[in-house]
Write an enzyme that holds these catalytic residues in place. Structure first.
Site, PDB file in Angstrom:
ATOM      1  N   GLY A  28       0.830  -1.198   0.000  1.00  0.00           N
ATOM      2  CA  GLY A  28       0.000   0.000   0.000  1.00  0.00           C
ATOM      3  C   GLY A  28       0.865   1.249   0.000  1.00  0.00           C
ATOM      4  N   GLY A  77      -0.530   4.563   0.418  1.00  0.00           N
ATOM      5  CA  GLY A  77      -1.239   5.730   0.929  1.00  0.00           C
ATOM      6  C   GLY A  77      -0.330   6.478   1.889  1.00  0.00           C
ATOM      7  CG  LEU A  78      -1.602  10.132   3.806  1.00  0.00           C
ATOM      8  CD1 LEU A  78      -2.474  10.935   4.762  1.00  0.00           C
ATOM      9  CD2 LEU A  78      -0.549  11.036   3.186  1.00  0.00           C
ATOM     10  CB  ALA A  79       0.250   4.251   6.641  1.00  0.00           C
ATOM     11  CG  HIS A 131     -18.028  11.467   7.567  1.00  0.00           C
ATOM     12  ND1 HIS A 131     -18.757  12.610   7.408  1.00  0.00           N
ATOM     13  CD2 HIS A 131     -16.750  11.853   7.808  1.00  0.00           C
ATOM     14  CE1 HIS A 131     -17.947  13.659   7.548  1.00  0.00           C
ATOM     15  NE2 HIS A 131     -16.732  13.228   7.788  1.00  0.00           N
ATOM     16  CB  SER A 157     -14.758  18.244   4.085  1.00  0.00           C
ATOM     17  OG  SER A 157     -14.049  18.572   5.260  1.00  0.00           O
ATOM     18  NE  ARG A 217     -15.319  12.819  10.870  1.00  0.00           N
ATOM     19  CZ  ARG A 217     -14.269  12.601  10.086  1.00  0.00           C
ATOM     20  NH1 ARG A 217     -13.836  11.371   9.893  1.00  0.00           N
ATOM     21  NH2 ARG A 217     -13.661  13.594   9.509  1.00  0.00           N
ATOM     22  CG  HIS A 238     -15.435   8.580   6.164  1.00  0.00           C
ATOM     23  ND1 HIS A 238     -15.088   8.878   4.865  1.00  0.00           N
ATOM     24  CD2 HIS A 238     -14.622   9.332   6.951  1.00  0.00           C
ATOM     25  CE1 HIS A 238     -14.114   9.787   4.886  1.00  0.00           C
ATOM     26  NE2 HIS A 238     -13.799  10.063   6.117  1.00  0.00           N
ATOM     27  CG  LEU A 291      -5.487  13.148   6.518  1.00  0.00           C
ATOM     28  CD1 LEU A 291      -5.524  14.510   5.836  1.00  0.00           C
ATOM     29  CD2 LEU A 291      -5.420  12.059   5.478  1.00  0.00           C
TER      30      LEU A 291
END
Lengths: 658, 249
Positions: A40, A42-44, A266, A284, A330, A422, A462
């Protein structure tokens, strides 16, 4: 196997410092011969792969998309939290820690969350150094905004595209390492199994999605950064390709699955418009900063929103939760919307929606702009015009997106929103070092279960993804790899690689041989409906029991009747989907079992049997203050292990945002 | 509404492709363009045929995966809209829609409407970054950045790397993509140190990949789903000239 979370001893604020001072290190020469696999980007995953590459490890990064830059972190909109206290509003590491634990309804591990809050400030520094163009004030300093569940402004953002900008930053760092030869990139590849040798993770089997060929890859360690599993519900805000497969294969090879039922619904998404719907789009949470949420006071009111006078509107969040108003967390906001719609106050043709209204914000901003121009008695038209310009600068891309999807102009008429799946707080169980119950196998970002308890606060995903990748794994992986410097790269003709590849090949052959009558998509939709109806925003014992038996039956049907056209020798997107949906069919059952077992309400997990008189979630700390870590016993059998949560600093109380 | 679709089908990179004609019925105006393709694919699967392969992922207009050339326009008729955000309100009953993959030498077809855009990754690898390792950063607010420049930088960084600019260009030039990255980094003080080498190396890589030259038709900006401005190309040219004439490598 007893669960050992490996939380360092000592004062909370000293744990991570002590850990970093005492963990084992790998010298630069040895790093060059150690291989790490990252699943993966993504950010991680991108941040981990880039950082480990910079440190000198030999990294292989995998993603199923055509480029690392397309991982679904890219779609995160609102922002990223950090305890910088740039706004001088009383923020601190402790307050971010406190808000995150409370927001997670006291089901997260204190030490992990404290570390997350500690490194949050470094993330902003790192991203700015990389050239991430965050929003700024006229003085040139960084701007902040508020998010749900907090009373300070600690969210950094780049319009409504924060995830995109952060991911591009991490992606560029990753591409730099690829150019330097420290990372090898495998795009359009899907991990289809973990290879274990002598009980340690030693590699993976991946399918090249273009050629269809299976590949064996060795690694001294494997990092799962494969995101969450919200697509088990079919309709979610996840990307079409987001899946549980990498995590699920790891689970079946011995990695425990933590709190699988903890799902985030969400509150602000564009409502479903019909049966053709393939995914849902988030608006958002930052919109709740300025937007006001309401429904008509009258049931089944069919008037246009703009025709309903102010006194006939029910701003139900402001009414029920005066302290936090529209910025409640949320889970609370979602349930409140469901409650109003179920009671007959919903709006739009489906009656499954509430209004998110910007009229008041447009006027407020317009008046501020007029004041700035020295016009203290402006015409209303001018106020509205200037107000719209301010709103456009802050949220323009979101408003445009809404208009494209619905055909309605949100500057003129309130947006219709409804909750949607979400994020998944649950995930692969990890210890303080982010290692799973399989030695050498790690899980980072949304793929793990660790930091958000039963509900994640906005702008924290994030933060966690980048914290894990940039600032945690570079330390903790060394503590394991220091003992692996004598392990030579294991040739991939080792029997365990051969065996794992054969299992994958057999499964693909079996899928291809079914040649049934129903498409993967159609079976996936049916699974999603069961999950949404019975393991969604509200759950009860009877519904969950029904869901379990329905999922079992559906799974059987899937393996008898799925239709996958084409062949496995080459690009076959239906086969890719089938591989993923087959795993969702197993995961869904485990989620329902976990939800059934947890006879309390907490965070996003709302058990109808456990609520207060005014309909709020009611926790049961006596009986359920633990992480449910599920061990796969094969054949869709599981055993639950408990990791008790011991709160040293926080005093769990019934969460209140009133 | 009922529609006729003419879709490019190509088994793999080596095979010869061609158009196939399909009919779809009862398409709702609420559907996205890709949801209409989902309906068609479901229909093909039910008929025992292979569905059409196309790239798509987020379906929110941000990942940059979707890439259909629709009736001669990258991402179809709507201004600043990706294929996934295009909705069927744009069409009426009886329309014929022609759908092709991106056409560019540097983007070879993988299958049907799916192309290989890794040339873009390689352009980034040539210098589209700031060389800073993890853990070396000073406090973020130690470096104030002029808001206008930060905003301009962000506007350039909003590029989603979809390749519509290349597909729109009669020369298959990647100048808009490249210039967006050069601008993003050149407008920030952090990017200043590597400014001269970056632009030269990235341009060199772009040429190597087989993208064509820019002849200023501005079709790229017109078709860009994120409205990336051709002003970035002006800035790229200035950066390049500055680099070459100031003795940059």
């Amino acid at each position: 196997m007893p669960l050992n979370s490996k939380i360092p001893a000592g004062e909370m604020a000293q744990k991570w410092i002590n850990y970093k001072n005492t963990c084992k290190l790998v010298n630069p020469a040895n790093k060059r011969s150690i291989e790490v696999i990252v699943i993966g980007t993504g950010l991680a995953g991108a941040s981990a792969a880039a950082s480990l590459g910079e440190m000198g490890y030999k990294v292989k990064a995998f993603c199923f998309q055509d480029s690392a830059r397309r991982a679904h972190s890219i779609a995160a909109q609102g922002g990223i939290n950090a305890a910088k206290n740039y706004q001088n509003d009383g923020d601190s590491t402790f307050r971010l820690f406190y808000d995150t634990i409370k927001g997670g309804d006291y089901r997260a591990r204190e030490a992990n969350v404290y570390r997350l809050a500690e490194v949050s400030a470094n993330i902003i520094d790192q991203c700015v150094a990389q050239g991430v163009p965050f929003a700024r004030e006229y003085g040139g300093l960084l701007s902040n905004r508020s998010f749900g569940g907090t009373q300070v402004q600690r969210t950094f953002y780049a319009a409504g595209q924060t995830g995109q900008q952060l991911l591009i930053g991490a992606y560029q760092a990753l591409e730099r390492q690829i150019a330097l030869g420290n990372v090898t990139m495998y795009d359009r590849h899907e991990m289809l199994d973990i290879v274990k040798i002598d009980d340690k993770a030693r590699g993976i089997i991946a399918r090249d999605l273009v050629s269809g060929k299976l590949e064996r890859h060795f690694g001294h360690a494997v990092l799962l950064c494969s995101g969450g599993y919200g697509n088990v519900f079919y309709l979610s805000t996840n990307a079409m390709g987001s899946n549980v497969t990498a995590a699920w294969k790891a689970h079946k090879k011995g990695a425990y699955f933590g709190n699988p039922c903890f799902t985030q619904i969400h509150p602000t998404c564009i409502p479903v418009s019909g049966d053709h719907q393939s995914k849902l789009t988030l608006m958002s949470e930052s919109l709740r900063n300025d937007g006001r949420i309401w429904v008509p006071k009258k049931q089944n009111d069919t008037r246009k929103a703009t025709d309903i006078p102010e006194e006939e509107r029910d701003y139900y969040l402001e009414r029920r939760y005066p302290a936090f108003g529209n910025l409640v967390p949320r889970d609370v906001a979602s349930r409140a919307a469901k409650e109003r719609c179920d009671a007959g106050y919903g709006v739009g043709s489906s009656r499954q929606a509430v209004y998110l209204d910007y009229a008041a914000a447009i006027e407020r901003y317009g008046r501020i702009e007029c004041n700035k121009q020295g016009n203290h008695n402006p015409q209303i038209d001018l106020v509205i015009k200037l107000g719209k310009e301010v709103v456009k600068e802050k949220y323009g891309n979101l408003f445009d997106m809404y208009e494209k999807i619905t055909g309605e102009n949100p500057y003129e008429t309130p947006m219709r929103i409804y909750p949607a799946v979400h994020y998944t707080m649950g995930g692969i169980w990890v210890d303080y070092e982010l290692m799973t119950t399989v030695p050498g196998l790690y899980a980072l970002g949304e793929a793990n279960f660790s930091d958000h308890g039963a509900n994640r606060l906005g702008a924290s995903a994030l933060m966690q993804g980048l914290a894990d990748g940039y600032f945690v794994i570079p330390y903790t992986i060394g503590n394991y790899l220091a003992d692996e410097i004598r392990t030579k790269a294991i040739p991939t003709d080792h029997p365990e690689f051969v065996k794992a590849e054969k299992e994958v090949a057999d499964r693909i052959a079996r899928l291809m041989s079914i040649k049934g009558t129903e498409s993967v998509e159609s079976l996936h939709k049916r699974l999603g409906k069961i999950m949404w109806d019975k393991c969604g925003m509200a759950r009860n014992a009877q519904g969950l029991r029904e869901a379990i038996s329905e999922i079992r039956a559906l799974r059987e049907e899937f393996w008898k009747n799925v239709r996958i056209p084409g062949s496995a020798d080459g690009m076959n997107t239906e086969l890719d989907k089938a591989n993923r949906v087959a795993d969702f069919m197993e995961l869904g059952e485990l989620m329902c079992m976990d939800a059934l077992e947890r006879e309390e309400s907490c965070g996003g997990h709302f058990r109808e049997e456990s609520q207060t008189e005014d309909g709020e979630a009611k926790r049961n700390d006596e009986a359920f203050m633990y992480v449910a870590a599920w061990e796969s016993k094969g054949n869709n059998q599981w055993e639950m292990h408990k990791e008790p949560l011991n709160y040293e600093i926080m005093h769990p109380t019934q969460r209140s945002y009133k | 509404m009922n529609l006729t679709l003419k879709v490019w089908r190509q088994q793999n990179a080596q095979a010869q492709g061609g158009f196939e004609t399909y009919q779809v019925k009862d398409i709702s105006s609420e559907m996205s363009f890709l949801e209409m393709f989902d309906v068609l694919n479901e229909q093909l699967i039910n008929e025992g045929k292979e569905p059409i392969t196309f790239d798509h992922d987020c379906r929110e207009g941000i990942c940059g995966a979707c890439s259909m050339h629709i009736n001669g326009q990258p991402h179809g008729p709507w201004h600043q809209t990706t294929t996934c955000q295009l909705h069927m309100r744009a069409y009426k009953d009886g329309d014929t829609i022609v759908v092709e993959p991106w056409r560019a030498k540097a983007f070879p077809v993988i299958k049907d409407l799916m192309v290989d855009r890794r040339a873009f990754d390689r352009i980034i690898q040539a210098g589209g970054y700031i060389s800073v390792d993890t853990g070396n950063a000073q406090d973020a607010n130690n470096l104030p950045v002029d808001k206008h420049k930060a905003d301009e930088s962000f506007a350039a960084a909003a590029c989603i790397g979809c390749g519509a600019c290349v597909a729109a260009c009669k020369n298959s030039s990647a100048m808009l993509f490249l210039s967006a990255k050069v601008s993003h980094l050149a407008l920030l003080p952090q990017g200043d140190v590597e400014r001269k080498t970056r632009v030269v190396n990235m341009v060199e890589q772009m040429d190597k990949e087989g993208f064509g030259s820019c002849t200023n038709t501005q079709a790229c900006e017109a078709e860009c789903p994120k409205g990336i401005s051709v002003q970035n190309i002006r800035r790229l040219n200035a950066e390049y000239i500055r680099s070459v004439f100031s003795g940059g490598e």
